[in-house]
Design a protein around this motif. Sequence first.
Motif, PDB file in Angstrom:
ATOM      1  N   ASN A   1       0.765  -1.085   0.068  1.00 40.18           N
ATOM      2  CA  ASN A   1       0.168  -0.132  -0.082  1.00 40.18           C
ATOM      3  C   ASN A   1       0.968   1.225   0.041  1.00 40.18           C
ATOM      4  O   ASN A   1       1.793   1.365   0.762  1.00 40.18           O
ATOM      5  N   TYR A   2       0.527   2.180  -0.868  1.00 39.67           N
ATOM      6  CA  TYR A   2       1.427   3.451  -0.940  1.00 39.67           C
ATOM      7  C   TYR A   2       1.302   4.136   0.196  1.00 39.67           C
ATOM      8  O   TYR A   2       2.326   4.722   0.730  1.00 39.67           O
ATOM      9  N   ASN A   3       0.180   4.670   1.090  1.00 40.85           N
ATOM     10  CA  ASN A   3       0.093   5.266   2.168  1.00 40.85           C
ATOM     11  C   ASN A   3       0.852   4.565   3.189  1.00 40.85           C
ATOM     12  O   ASN A   3       1.811   5.310   3.908  1.00 40.85           O
ATOM     13  N   SER A   4       0.984   3.007   3.193  1.00 37.15           N
ATOM     14  CA  SER A   4       1.670   2.466   4.354  1.00 37.15           C
ATOM     15  C   SER A   4       3.050   2.555   3.997  1.00 37.15           C
ATOM     16  O   SER A   4       3.987   2.776   4.985  1.00 37.15           O
ATOM     17  N   ASN A   5       3.449   2.490   2.845  1.00 36.85           N
ATOM     18  CA  ASN A   5       5.022   2.644   2.583  1.00 36.85           C
ATOM     19  C   ASN A   5       5.381   4.202   2.897  1.00 36.85           C
ATOM     20  O   ASN A   5       6.623   4.291   3.307  1.00 36.85           O
ATOM     21  N   MET A   6       4.627   5.196   2.687  1.00 33.44           N
ATOM     22  CA  MET A   6       4.991   6.441   3.078  1.00 33.44           C
ATOM     23  C   MET A   6       5.362   6.308   4.832  1.00 33.44           C
ATOM     24  O   MET A   6       6.518   6.949   5.053  1.00 33.44           O
ATOM     25  N   LYS A   7       4.399   5.777   5.372  1.00 25.32           N
ATOM     26  CA  LYS A   7       4.556   6.000   7.045  1.00 25.32           C
ATOM     27  C   LYS A   7       5.797   4.912   7.431  1.00 25.32           C
ATOM     28  O   LYS A   7       6.627   5.252   8.109  1.00 25.32           O
ATOM     29  N   LEU A   8       6.007   3.592   6.354  1.00 23.15           N
ATOM     30  CA  LEU A   8       7.069   3.042   6.804  1.00 23.15           C
ATOM     31  C   LEU A   8       8.394   3.711   6.622  1.00 23.15           C
ATOM     32  O   LEU A   8       9.405   3.471   7.187  1.00 23.15           O
ATOM     33  N   SER A   9       8.389   4.333   5.492  1.00 23.32           N
ATOM     34  CA  SER A   9       9.858   5.161   5.127  1.00 23.32           C
ATOM     35  C   SER A   9      10.164   6.281   6.301  1.00 23.32           C
ATOM     36  O   SER A   9      11.153   6.467   6.584  1.00 23.32           O
ATOM     37  N   GLU A  10       8.966   6.741   6.686  1.00 23.76           N
ATOM     38  CA  GLU A  10       9.196   7.759   7.951  1.00 23.76           C
ATOM     39  C   GLU A  10       9.698   7.018   9.108  1.00 23.76           C
ATOM     40  O   GLU A  10      10.636   7.548  10.068  1.00 23.76           O
ATOM     41  N   ASN A  11       9.063   5.886   9.472  1.00 24.39           N
ATOM     42  CA  ASN A  11       9.653   5.267  10.498  1.00 24.39           C
ATOM     43  C   ASN A  11      10.875   4.714  10.467  1.00 24.39           C
ATOM     44  O   ASN A  11      11.681   4.713  11.369  1.00 24.39           O
ATOM     45  N   ARG A  12      11.407   4.087   9.423  1.00 23.99           N
ATOM     46  CA  ARG A  12      12.866   3.645   9.132  1.00 23.99           C
ATOM     47  C   ARG A  12      13.704   4.753   9.352  1.00 23.99           C
ATOM     48  O   ARG A  12      14.912   4.602   9.853  1.00 23.99           O
ATOM     49  N   ALA A  13      13.263   6.132   8.811  1.00 30.10           N
ATOM     50  CA  ALA A  13      14.192   7.216   8.882  1.00 30.10           C
ATOM     51  C   ALA A  13      14.467   7.665  10.494  1.00 30.10           C
ATOM     52  O   ALA A  13      15.598   7.746  10.707  1.00 30.10           O
ATOM     53  N   TYR A  14      13.200   7.670  11.214  1.00 33.12           N
ATOM     54  CA  TYR A  14      13.555   7.821  12.441  1.00 33.12           C
ATOM     55  C   TYR A  14      14.134   6.681  13.262  1.00 33.12           C
ATOM     56  O   TYR A  14      14.956   7.056  14.371  1.00 33.12           O
ATOM     57  N   THR A  15      14.110   5.610  12.920  1.00 30.89           N
ATOM     58  CA  THR A  15      14.985   4.533  13.503  1.00 30.89           C
ATOM     59  C   THR A  15      16.343   4.704  13.098  1.00 30.89           C
ATOM     60  O   THR A  15      17.017   4.539  14.505  1.00 30.89           O
ATOM     61  N   PHE A  16      16.685   5.098  12.258  1.00 24.25           N
ATOM     62  CA  PHE A  16      18.020   5.495  11.938  1.00 24.25           C
ATOM     63  C   PHE A  16      18.567   6.800  12.748  1.00 24.25           C
ATOM     64  O   PHE A  16      19.844   6.580  13.580  1.00 24.25           O
ATOM     65  N   VAL A  17      17.755   7.512  12.759  1.00 24.07           N
ATOM     66  CA  VAL A  17      17.924   8.998  13.453  1.00 24.07           C
ATOM     67  C   VAL A  17      17.989   8.577  15.019  1.00 24.07           C
ATOM     68  O   VAL A  17      19.205   9.041  15.773  1.00 24.07           O
ATOM     69  N   ASN A  18      17.278   7.564  15.529  1.00 25.78           N
ATOM     70  CA  ASN A  18      17.447   7.345  17.110  1.00 25.78           C
ATOM     71  C   ASN A  18      19.011   6.607  17.365  1.00 25.78           C
ATOM     72  O   ASN A  18      19.479   6.693  18.251  1.00 25.78           O
ATOM     73  N   TYR A  19      19.036   5.741  16.204  1.00 24.02           N
ATOM     74  CA  TYR A  19      20.299   5.067  16.367  1.00 24.02           C
ATOM     75  C   TYR A  19      21.503   5.951  16.470  1.00 24.02           C
ATOM     76  O   TYR A  19      22.544   5.884  17.318  1.00 24.02           O
ATOM     77  N   LEU A  20      21.716   6.818  15.704  1.00 24.07           N
ATOM     78  CA  LEU A  20      22.566   7.852  15.435  1.00 24.07           C
ATOM     79  C   LEU A  20      22.608   8.683  16.689  1.00 24.07           C
ATOM     80  O   LEU A  20      24.047   8.875  17.264  1.00 24.07           O
TER      81      LEU A  20
ATOM     82  N   ASP B   1      21.436   7.763  19.785  1.00 25.07           N
ATOM     83  CA  ASP B   1      22.043   7.085  20.987  1.00 25.07           C
ATOM     84  C   ASP B   1      23.594   6.342  20.806  1.00 25.07           C
ATOM     85  O   ASP B   1      24.180   6.450  21.871  1.00 25.07           O
ATOM     86  N   LYS B   2      23.949   6.137  19.638  1.00 26.26           N
ATOM     87  CA  LYS B   2      25.046   5.745  19.457  1.00 26.26           C
ATOM     88  C   LYS B   2      26.393   6.779  19.651  1.00 26.26           C
ATOM     89  O   LYS B   2      27.298   6.469  20.200  1.00 26.26           O
ATOM     90  N   TYR B   3      26.189   7.774  18.890  1.00 22.15           N
ATOM     91  CA  TYR B   3      27.236   8.954  18.972  1.00 22.15           C
ATOM     92  C   TYR B   3      26.669  10.066  19.787  1.00 22.15           C
ATOM     93  O   TYR B   3      27.646  10.966  19.665  1.00 22.15           O
ATOM     94  N   GLY B   4      25.772  10.142  20.371  1.00 22.45           N
ATOM     95  CA  GLY B   4      25.359  11.241  21.301  1.00 22.45           C
ATOM     96  C   GLY B   4      25.222  12.633  20.533  1.00 22.45           C
ATOM     97  O   GLY B   4      25.434  13.490  20.891  1.00 22.45           O
ATOM     98  N   ILE B   5      24.481  12.444  19.321  1.00 19.17           N
ATOM     99  CA  ILE B   5      24.558  13.717  18.427  1.00 19.17           C
ATOM    100  C   ILE B   5      23.491  14.610  18.827  1.00 19.17           C
ATOM    101  O   ILE B   5      22.118  13.790  19.317  1.00 19.17           O
ATOM    102  N   ASP B   6      23.452  15.841  18.961  1.00 24.60           N
ATOM    103  CA  ASP B   6      22.542  16.730  19.164  1.00 24.60           C
ATOM    104  C   ASP B   6      21.433  16.853  18.372  1.00 24.60           C
ATOM    105  O   ASP B   6      21.599  16.632  17.259  1.00 24.60           O
ATOM    106  N   PRO B   7      20.250  16.318  18.941  1.00 26.30           N
ATOM    107  CA  PRO B   7      18.900  16.362  18.112  1.00 26.30           C
ATOM    108  C   PRO B   7      18.758  17.363  17.152  1.00 26.30           C
ATOM    109  O   PRO B   7      18.143  17.517  16.385  1.00 26.30           O
ATOM    110  N   ALA B   8      19.271  18.750  17.736  1.00 20.33           N
ATOM    111  CA  ALA B   8      19.086  19.919  17.087  1.00 20.33           C
ATOM    112  C   ALA B   8      19.622  19.720  15.553  1.00 20.33           C
ATOM    113  O   ALA B   8      19.533  20.543  14.460  1.00 20.33           O
ATOM    114  N   MET B   9      20.838  18.950  15.672  1.00 22.48           N
ATOM    115  CA  MET B   9      21.570  18.651  14.351  1.00 22.48           C
ATOM    116  C   MET B   9      20.970  17.481  13.341  1.00 22.48           C
ATOM    117  O   MET B   9      21.516  17.324  12.054  1.00 22.48           O
ATOM    118  N   LEU B  10      19.929  17.255  13.753  1.00 22.75           N
ATOM    119  CA  LEU B  10      19.396  15.841  13.118  1.00 22.75           C
ATOM    120  C   LEU B  10      18.131  16.240  12.063  1.00 22.75           C
ATOM    121  O   LEU B  10      17.249  16.756  12.838  1.00 22.75           O
TER     122      LEU B  10
END
Length: 310
Positions: free
Chosen positions: A72-91, A93-102
Amino acid sequence: YITPPIEDVKARSEKHAAHLNFKVAKYDLLYDFGENARILGEVNSIISEISNDSNLKITEFSITGYASPEGNYNSNMKLSENRAYTFVNYLRDKYGIDPAMLKTTWEGEDWYGLREMVDSSFIADKNEIISIIDNEDDIAKRKNELKKLSNGSTYKKLLKEYYPFLRRNEYSISYIVRPFTVEEAKEIIKTKPQHLSQNEMFMVANTYSENSSEFKEIFDIIARYYPDNTIVKANNATIELEYKNWDAALRQLESINENIPEVWNNIAYIYIQKGDYKKAEEYFKKAADAKLDCAVNNIAEYKKWLDSNP
């Protein structure tokens, strides 16, 4: 030669892709799933190299999520959002990056990426796939048309061999590079020329004689990193002048649309060599009228020469 302007702030950005493996319709980042351990190792190597370089100051991490175009197109849009935020959270937590820089964005189904992959492949029904992507605007119909190709065998191949590469996060790291002295730049250009401004490279070139191989080599590097820059084109034409390649130099200079007196002066010089004195005078005058000192001198010398060679 034209001296490039000093770059007050050397802002740079590196773009990378993290083809993390996600289970179908899932966005949990599983370290031991698929190639994730290797991919995250590459991410770590890239980020560590930039973070530990004292010459750089990171200013932003930009992450974009993508999904493959099945389901489903709309589901995939949400999926790409969630996967992006999953990677953001990894960065974070892993590197202590300031959220304002993300900075996080998502694109949903990557039809453009699929088209590029298919276009460079030898897959069966290649032309038909591209035609469907280009001409069918209704996404649901587009997917159904792809499924019909070769009784479904082509779609199975897309699912297995193409779609997994579209489920990814792309990320870019933006940073500012400190300015370098000429001596520092002479070393940096050997290892990380992308960290130098055009002006810094030019200054390195001028530590060598203009007819040396080192001088030419530096200008080759400048051309690779600043290929569309007007000053680069003008200076490359000047190198052609050094080797008396009049026509090659003239082609480069006449392709420059900006009003640059040094370019006009060099065009005039070429026309002198080619015996077209009317054209030469025209360009010398344009450069002299723009207050270019060498052109003012050149047109004066040219007129003296004319007077002595009636």
